[in-house]
Design a protein around this motif. Structure first.
Motif, short mmCIF file in Angstrom:
data_model
loop_
_atom_site.label_atom_id
_atom_site.label_comp_id
_atom_site.label_asym_id
_atom_site.label_seq_id
_atom_site.Cartn_x
_atom_site.Cartn_y
_atom_site.Cartn_z
N PRO A 87 0.79 -1.23 0.00
CA PRO A 87 0.00 0.00 0.00
C PRO A 87 0.82 1.27 0.00
CG PRO A 87 -0.07 -1.00 2.16
CD PRO A 87 0.59 -1.99 1.24
N MET A 88 2.11 1.17 0.35
CA MET A 88 2.94 2.37 0.34
C MET A 88 3.82 2.46 -0.91
SD MET A 88 1.77 3.67 2.97
CE MET A 88 2.76 5.13 2.92
N ALA A 89 3.74 1.49 -1.80
CA ALA A 89 4.59 1.50 -2.99
C ALA A 89 4.32 2.72 -3.86
CB ALA A 89 4.38 0.21 -3.78
N TRP A 90 3.09 3.20 -3.85
CA TRP A 90 2.77 4.36 -4.69
C TRP A 90 3.52 5.62 -4.26
CZ3 TRP A 90 -0.90 8.59 -3.50
CH2 TRP A 90 -1.22 8.65 -2.14
N LEU A 91 4.03 5.61 -2.99
CA LEU A 91 4.76 6.77 -2.49
C LEU A 91 6.27 6.65 -2.71
CD1 LEU A 91 2.91 7.54 0.87
CD2 LEU A 91 2.62 8.64 -1.36
N ASP A 92 6.72 5.60 -3.34
CA ASP A 92 8.17 5.43 -3.55
C ASP A 92 8.80 6.63 -4.27
OD1 ASP A 92 8.06 3.05 -2.24
OD2 ASP A 92 8.47 1.79 -3.98
N PRO A 93 8.15 7.19 -5.30
CA PRO A 93 8.76 8.38 -5.93
C PRO A 93 8.91 9.56 -4.98
CG PRO A 93 7.07 7.43 -7.36
CD PRO A 93 6.95 6.75 -6.02
N LEU A 94 8.02 9.67 -4.00
CA LEU A 94 8.14 10.78 -3.05
C LEU A 94 9.23 10.53 -2.02
CD1 LEU A 94 4.45 11.92 -2.45
CD2 LEU A 94 6.06 12.49 -4.29
N PHE A 95 9.44 9.27 -1.62
CA PHE A 95 10.56 8.98 -0.74
C PHE A 95 11.88 9.29 -1.46
CE2 PHE A 95 7.58 6.46 1.83
CZ PHE A 95 7.98 6.85 3.10
N ALA A 96 11.92 9.02 -2.76
CA ALA A 96 13.13 9.37 -3.52
C ALA A 96 13.29 10.88 -3.62
CB ALA A 96 13.04 8.76 -4.91
N ARG A 97 12.20 11.59 -3.83
CA ARG A 97 12.25 13.05 -3.99
C ARG A 97 12.63 13.76 -2.70
NH1 ARG A 97 7.56 16.91 -6.65
NH2 ARG A 97 8.23 18.89 -5.70
N PHE A 98 12.02 13.37 -1.59
CA PHE A 98 12.21 14.12 -0.34
C PHE A 98 13.35 13.59 0.52
CE2 PHE A 98 7.78 15.16 -1.39
CZ PHE A 98 7.82 16.54 -1.25
N HIS A 99 13.73 12.32 0.33
CA HIS A 99 14.76 11.73 1.18
C HIS A 99 15.92 11.11 0.40
CE1 HIS A 99 12.44 12.24 4.86
NE2 HIS A 99 11.39 11.67 4.29
N GLY A 100 15.82 11.08 -0.92
CA GLY A 100 16.85 10.41 -1.70
C GLY A 100 16.88 8.91 -1.44
N LEU A 101 15.73 8.36 -1.04
CA LEU A 101 15.63 6.94 -0.70
C LEU A 101 14.98 6.20 -1.87
CD1 LEU A 101 15.83 4.63 1.40
CD2 LEU A 101 13.54 5.29 2.18
N TYR A 102 15.74 5.31 -2.46
CA TYR A 102 15.24 4.52 -3.59
C TYR A 102 14.98 3.10 -3.11
CZ TYR A 102 16.65 8.52 -6.33
OH TYR A 102 16.77 9.80 -6.83
N ARG A 103 13.71 2.73 -3.09
CA ARG A 103 13.31 1.46 -2.50
C ARG A 103 13.16 0.40 -3.58
NH1 ARG A 103 8.54 3.13 1.59
NH2 ARG A 103 9.60 1.80 3.09
N PRO A 104 13.46 -0.85 -3.23
CA PRO A 104 13.32 -1.94 -4.20
C PRO A 104 11.85 -2.24 -4.46
CG PRO A 104 13.83 -2.83 -2.04
CD PRO A 104 13.93 -1.33 -1.92
N PRO A 105 11.56 -3.00 -5.52
CA PRO A 105 10.16 -3.37 -5.78
C PRO A 105 9.57 -4.10 -4.58
CG PRO A 105 11.56 -3.92 -7.66
CD PRO A 105 12.47 -3.54 -6.53
#
Length: 349
Positions: A260-278
């Motif tokens: 349910p939080m996968a849709w926010l992955d681009p925002l974690f990358a944008r705001f924290h520089g955190l790139y999460r795996p699939p």
């Protein structure tokens, strides 16, 4: 543990629960799902999510239940894959430490069950299990039972709702269940569950704690339901085994087809520089079940209910302060909507 006054002394004695309605606190852990439904278990990132099996034969809207063979699994690659993917959803400690508020705390008001339950494959499957082997009573109306054939009723069964939240999954079964047990790690969720059960005149027990550790205190029931929890769990096999062990007839799991939080992955990358795996999917969950000797029935469908997704909610999930809400709102405008694609995974025991 809290037991309602509507449950008779004999019922509570048989269940091994208190007859005076007093509560004893369990171990706190196992909360509520990130998409507006209940959750419990070992958190991968503090949220819940779900999945579906690609090889299931059931069609949406059909109540279908698989079987559990209880055979030992000779291989565990699916379980290892699940755990690795779930660990990948975790947040670094420095992000959590800087969060101005707990990003995984849920508001019980978001989990209130509707007065009239929504007909879903999960509800249909659980009702089918509750009606399987019930006690037939010669009466036109039976409290806590389901009237059939215009005059014969089936005595209601018992239900454990693992990760109950305020009871959305459990209260959808009240016409066919005579006793509900809610398991959750948040006391405010259990308080909401108890208040709603009392208002509806339904016998209930609440158990605070983490599944599967708290499973012995929850006891057994005819049917175990577990909605939007599995993506909270890293070590899935013991969690699933405990679900099966607690059920006399069967288990009904509901989950989204992606985290349910996968849709926010681009925002974690944008705001924290955190790139999460699939993220793990429902297919990964079903693969683990099959390793455990469980052959589930799987139905995929579209949920009518829209989970929380407003800018304030997302800002807290992103571990940002309220001063960033407007910025987050702007970023949200460029994202696709949250998925509402769900899966019902069920099996008989």
């Amino acid at each position: 543990m809290e037991t309602s006054d509507v449950a008779g002394t004999a019922e509570r004695a048989a269940r091994g629960t208190a007859t005076d309605g007093t509560a004893t606190a369990g171990t706190a852990a196992g909360g509520t799902a990130a998409d507006g439904t209940a959750a419990a278990g070992t958190a991968a990132d503090g949220t819940a999510a779900d999945g579906t099996a690609a090889d299931g034969t059931a069609t949406a809207g059909t109540a279908a239940v698989g079987t559990a063979t209880h055979e030992p699994a000779p291989r565990r690659p699916a379980a290892r894959r699940w755990a690795e993917l779930q660990r990948g959803r975790g947040l670094p400690r420095e992000i959590l430490a800087a969060a101005p508020a707990d990003p995984w705390r849920h508001d019980a008001r978001d989990f209130t069950a509707p007065d009239v339950p929504t007909d879903t494959p999960s509800r249909a499957t659980a009702l089918d299990l509750l009606g399987d082997g019930g006690t037939v009573i010669d009466s036109g109306t039976v409290a806590g039972g389901t009237v059939i054939d215009g005059g014969t009723a089936i005595d209601g069964g018992t239900v454990i709702d693992v990760g109950c939240g305020a009871g959305d999954a459990a209260f959808a079964l009240t016409g066919a269940a005579r006793h509900l047990t809610g398991v959750d790690r948040q006391q405010d969720m259990l308080d909401a569950f108890a208040a709603d059960a009392t208002a509806r005149g339904i016998a209930y027990t609440t158990v605070r704690g983490s599944w599967p550790e708290i499973a012995p205190e929850a006891g057994r029931a005819d049917v175990v339901v577990c909605h939007h929890v599995l993506h909270n769990v890293v070590d899935l096999p013991p969690f699933v085994r405990a679900l099966s062990a607690a059920a006399r007839r069967g288990v009904v799991v509901e989950m989204l087809t992606e985290h349910p939080m996968a849709w926010l992955d681009p925002l974690f990358a944008r705001f924290h520089g955190l790139y999460r795996p699939p993220p793990a999917t429902h297919d990964d969950a079903v693969a683990v079940l099959r390793e455990l000797g469980i052959t589930p029935e799987v139905v995929t469908w579209e949920r009518a209910r829209t989970p929380p997704h407003d800018a304030e909610w997302v800002t807290r999930r992103l571990c940002l302060g309220p001063e960033r809400v407007a910025e987050v709102a702007g970023a949200l405008a460029g994202l696709p909507p949250r998925t509402k694609r769900a899966a019902t995974i069920s099996w008989r025991v």
